[in-house]
Design a protein around this motif. Structure first.
Motif, PDB file in Angstrom:
ATOM      1  N   ASN A  58       0.585  -1.223   0.144  1.00 23.91           N
ATOM      2  CA  ASN A  58       0.045   0.073   0.019  1.00 23.91           C
ATOM      3  C   ASN A  58       0.768   1.187  -0.097  1.00 23.91           C
ATOM      4  OD1 ASN A  58       1.178  -0.328   2.657  1.00 23.91           O
ATOM      5  ND2 ASN A  58      -0.895  -0.047   3.610  1.00 23.91           N
ATOM      6  N   ALA A  59       2.056   1.195  -0.573  1.00 21.84           N
ATOM      7  CA  ALA A  59       2.952   2.110  -0.611  1.00 21.84           C
ATOM      8  C   ALA A  59       2.413   3.388  -1.380  1.00 21.84           C
ATOM      9  CB  ALA A  59       4.504   1.959  -1.110  1.00 21.84           C
ATOM     10  N   ASN A  60       2.539   4.728  -0.659  1.00 19.92           N
ATOM     11  CA  ASN A  60       1.880   5.941  -1.569  1.00 19.92           C
ATOM     12  C   ASN A  60       0.739   5.807  -1.928  1.00 19.92           C
ATOM     13  OD1 ASN A  60       2.574   8.532  -2.230  1.00 19.92           O
ATOM     14  ND2 ASN A  60       3.254   7.909  -4.513  1.00 19.92           N
ATOM     15  N   ALA A  61      -0.225   5.304  -1.185  1.00 17.26           N
ATOM     16  CA  ALA A  61      -1.441   5.430  -1.353  1.00 17.26           C
ATOM     17  C   ALA A  61      -1.846   4.287  -2.548  1.00 17.26           C
ATOM     18  CB  ALA A  61      -2.201   6.672  -1.665  1.00 17.26           C
ATOM     19  N   ASN A  62      -1.039   3.428  -2.609  1.00 22.10           N
ATOM     20  CA  ASN A  62      -1.104   2.337  -3.793  1.00 22.10           C
ATOM     21  C   ASN A  62      -0.784   2.888  -5.097  1.00 22.10           C
ATOM     22  OD1 ASN A  62      -1.322  -0.441  -4.594  1.00 22.10           O
ATOM     23  ND2 ASN A  62      -3.484  -0.216  -5.176  1.00 22.10           N
ATOM     24  N   SER A  63       0.247   3.920  -5.270  1.00 23.07           N
ATOM     25  CA  SER A  63       0.597   4.428  -6.423  1.00 23.07           C
ATOM     26  C   SER A  63       2.314   4.389  -6.565  1.00 23.07           C
ATOM     27  CB  SER A  63       0.093   6.051  -6.284  1.00 23.07           C
ATOM     28  OG  SER A  63      -1.049   6.049  -6.295  1.00 23.07           O
ATOM     29  N   ALA A  64       2.709   4.640  -7.791  1.00 19.65           N
ATOM     30  CA  ALA A  64       4.154   4.600  -7.922  1.00 19.65           C
ATOM     31  C   ALA A  64       4.729   5.757  -7.320  1.00 19.65           C
ATOM     32  CB  ALA A  64       4.478   4.492  -9.511  1.00 19.65           C
ATOM     33  N   ILE A  65       5.911   5.493  -6.637  1.00 13.94           N
ATOM     34  CA  ILE A  65       6.636   6.565  -5.994  1.00 13.94           C
ATOM     35  C   ILE A  65       7.834   6.869  -6.748  1.00 13.94           C
ATOM     36  CG2 ILE A  65       7.562   4.797  -4.355  1.00 13.94           C
ATOM     37  CD1 ILE A  65       7.270   7.048  -2.165  1.00 13.94           C
ATOM     38  N   ALA A  66       8.194   8.098  -7.031  1.00 14.86           N
ATOM     39  CA  ALA A  66       9.711   8.295  -7.493  1.00 14.86           C
ATOM     40  C   ALA A  66      10.478   8.885  -6.262  1.00 14.86           C
ATOM     41  CB  ALA A  66       9.558   9.715  -8.351  1.00 14.86           C
ATOM     42  N   LEU A  67      11.759   8.160  -6.445  1.00 16.22           N
ATOM     43  CA  LEU A  67      12.862   8.230  -5.511  1.00 16.22           C
ATOM     44  C   LEU A  67      13.824   9.115  -6.113  1.00 16.22           C
ATOM     45  CD1 LEU A  67      12.888   4.929  -3.681  1.00 16.22           C
ATOM     46  CD2 LEU A  67      11.762   7.089  -2.881  1.00 16.22           C
ATOM     47  N   ASP A  68      14.759   9.842  -5.506  1.00 19.98           N
ATOM     48  CA  ASP A  68      16.010  10.345  -5.866  1.00 19.98           C
ATOM     49  C   ASP A  68      17.045  10.188  -4.872  1.00 19.98           C
ATOM     50  OD1 ASP A  68      15.559  11.345  -8.406  1.00 19.98           O
ATOM     51  OD2 ASP A  68      15.298  13.419  -7.864  1.00 19.98           O
ATOM     52  N   ILE A  69      18.099   9.330  -5.182  1.00 18.54           N
ATOM     53  CA  ILE A  69      19.352   9.179  -4.450  1.00 18.54           C
ATOM     54  C   ILE A  69      20.238  10.340  -4.773  1.00 18.54           C
ATOM     55  CG2 ILE A  69      21.098   7.789  -3.551  1.00 18.54           C
ATOM     56  CD1 ILE A  69      19.275   5.346  -4.621  1.00 18.54           C
ATOM     57  N   VAL A  70      20.663  11.172  -3.842  1.00 17.59           N
ATOM     58  CA  VAL A  70      21.331  12.303  -4.349  1.00 17.59           C
ATOM     59  C   VAL A  70      22.639  12.405  -3.591  1.00 17.59           C
ATOM     60  CG1 VAL A  70      21.338  15.036  -4.265  1.00 17.59           C
ATOM     61  CG2 VAL A  70      19.378  13.776  -4.591  1.00 17.59           C
ATOM     62  N   PHE A  71      23.870  12.182  -4.306  1.00 16.94           N
ATOM     63  CA  PHE A  71      25.148  12.230  -3.696  1.00 16.94           C
ATOM     64  C   PHE A  71      25.530  13.626  -3.638  1.00 16.94           C
ATOM     65  CE2 PHE A  71      24.419   8.091  -5.643  1.00 16.94           C
ATOM     66  CZ  PHE A  71      24.883   7.276  -4.808  1.00 16.94           C
ATOM     67  N   VAL A  72      26.012  14.146  -2.425  1.00 16.29           N
ATOM     68  CA  VAL A  72      26.003  15.652  -2.489  1.00 16.29           C
ATOM     69  C   VAL A  72      27.697  15.946  -2.114  1.00 16.29           C
ATOM     70  CG1 VAL A  72      25.843  17.899  -1.405  1.00 16.29           C
ATOM     71  CG2 VAL A  72      24.060  16.085  -1.558  1.00 16.29           C
ATOM     72  N   ARG A  73      28.555  16.359  -3.203  1.00 17.91           N
ATOM     73  CA  ARG A  73      29.980  16.292  -2.941  1.00 17.91           C
ATOM     74  C   ARG A  73      30.609  17.279  -2.043  1.00 17.91           C
ATOM     75  NH1 ARG A  73      32.816  14.403  -8.059  1.00 17.91           N
ATOM     76  NH2 ARG A  73      31.627  12.666  -8.698  1.00 17.91           N
ATOM     77  N   ASP A  74      29.552  18.329  -1.560  1.00 17.41           N
ATOM     78  CA  ASP A  74      30.429  19.387  -0.679  1.00 17.41           C
ATOM     79  C   ASP A  74      29.612  19.752   0.400  1.00 17.41           C
ATOM     80  OD1 ASP A  74      28.920  22.075  -1.055  1.00 17.41           O
ATOM     81  OD2 ASP A  74      29.327  21.382  -3.183  1.00 17.41           O
ATOM     82  N   LYS A  75      30.114  20.122   1.526  1.00 15.60           N
ATOM     83  CA  LYS A  75      29.318  20.421   2.682  1.00 15.60           C
ATOM     84  C   LYS A  75      28.366  21.641   2.543  1.00 15.60           C
ATOM     85  CE  LYS A  75      30.169  21.205   7.672  1.00 15.60           C
ATOM     86  NZ  LYS A  75      31.016  21.413   8.708  1.00 15.60           N
ATOM     87  N   GLN A  76      28.543  22.368   2.068  1.00 12.29           N
ATOM     88  CA  GLN A  76      27.807  23.918   1.840  1.00 12.29           C
ATOM     89  C   GLN A  76      26.554  23.379   1.211  1.00 12.29           C
ATOM     90  OE1 GLN A  76      31.121  23.695   1.093  1.00 12.29           O
ATOM     91  NE2 GLN A  76      32.040  24.943   2.373  1.00 12.29           N
ATOM     92  N   THR A  77      26.777  22.611  -0.043  1.00 12.42           N
ATOM     93  CA  THR A  77      25.368  22.277  -0.526  1.00 12.42           C
ATOM     94  C   THR A  77      24.811  21.220   0.130  1.00 12.42           C
ATOM     95  OG1 THR A  77      26.614  22.493  -2.737  1.00 12.42           O
ATOM     96  CG2 THR A  77      24.631  21.125  -2.888  1.00 12.42           C
ATOM     97  N   LEU A  78      25.326  20.516   0.901  1.00 14.39           N
ATOM     98  CA  LEU A  78      24.465  19.292   1.597  1.00 14.39           C
ATOM     99  C   LEU A  78      23.671  20.297   2.862  1.00 14.39           C
ATOM    100  CD1 LEU A  78      24.102  16.602   2.627  1.00 14.39           C
ATOM    101  CD2 LEU A  78      26.082  16.673   3.814  1.00 14.39           C
ATOM    102  N   GLU A  79      24.461  21.127   3.587  1.00 12.59           N
ATOM    103  CA  GLU A  79      23.762  22.069   4.537  1.00 12.59           C
ATOM    104  C   GLU A  79      22.327  22.637   3.784  1.00 12.59           C
ATOM    105  OE1 GLU A  79      24.005  21.872   7.540  1.00 12.59           O
ATOM    106  OE2 GLU A  79      25.763  20.475   7.415  1.00 12.59           O
TER     107      GLU A  79
END
Length: 171
Positions: A58-79
């Motif tokens: 029953n994930a996401n009200a039984n709908s497809a769900i988009a995921l983004d795995i984001v690799f952040v290379r610097d601390k300022q952008t991560l913050e």
């Protein structure tokens, strides 16, 4: 003295880089050495086995769900990204990638309810990062963003009806 130690360790690591058996170990050691002698923590190479992503029936009200795995290379952008809710991330993702082209590596996925996906280290890569974020595009309101822990054995992302969780999981 610190600079001499750093130079010696860099030379030793460079010599080891030619050996394919020691390749990933060398990356991790290089990050550790750099972090030891740097004033503040620097981005480190990921050392993980990957992710297992499982969507409940029953994930996401039984709908497809988009995921983004984001690799952040610097601390300022991560913050900056640590306060961005998933809805804003997905609405402005292309603009953010243009604004920070060297700082972000994005892996986009979509899962349907009851689907399970195993992503190995080879599929995800082991870039040098300050952190890894997961954004889930749920239909329900909420942050739907989490900083993934650096779990050596891997992690299990469970997509529930209105939210997701991340736990340690041996792959």
């Amino acid at each position: 003295m610190r600079q001499l130690q750093l130079f010696i360790m860099t030379v030793l690591i460079s010599l080891l880089c030619g050996c394919s058996t020691v390749g990933s170990v060398t990356s991790v050691v290089a990050s550790s050495v750099a972090n030891t002698f740097a004033g503040e923590p620097q981005p480190a190479y990921l050392d993980w086995k990957g992710l297992m992503i499982a969507a409940d029936p029953n994930a996401n009200a039984n709908s497809a769900i988009a995921l983004d795995i984001v690799f952040v290379r610097d601390k300022q952008t991560l913050e900056k990204l640590l306060v961005v809710p998933a809805a804003s991330w997905f609405a402005t993702r292309a603009e953010l990638q243009r604004t920070f082209p060297e700082a972000l590596i994005v892996r986009s996925l979509e899962l349907v309810p009851s689907q399970t996906l195993r992503l190995t280290e080879a599929e995800l890569g082991s870039p040098r990062v300050a952190g890894v974020l997961l954004f889930a595009n749920y239909l329900s309101p909420g942050e739907h963003r989490l900083r993934l822990p650096t779990l050596r054995n891997g992690a299990l992302v469970r997509l529930g009806p209105a939210e997701f969780t991340v736990t340690d999981h041996t792959l």
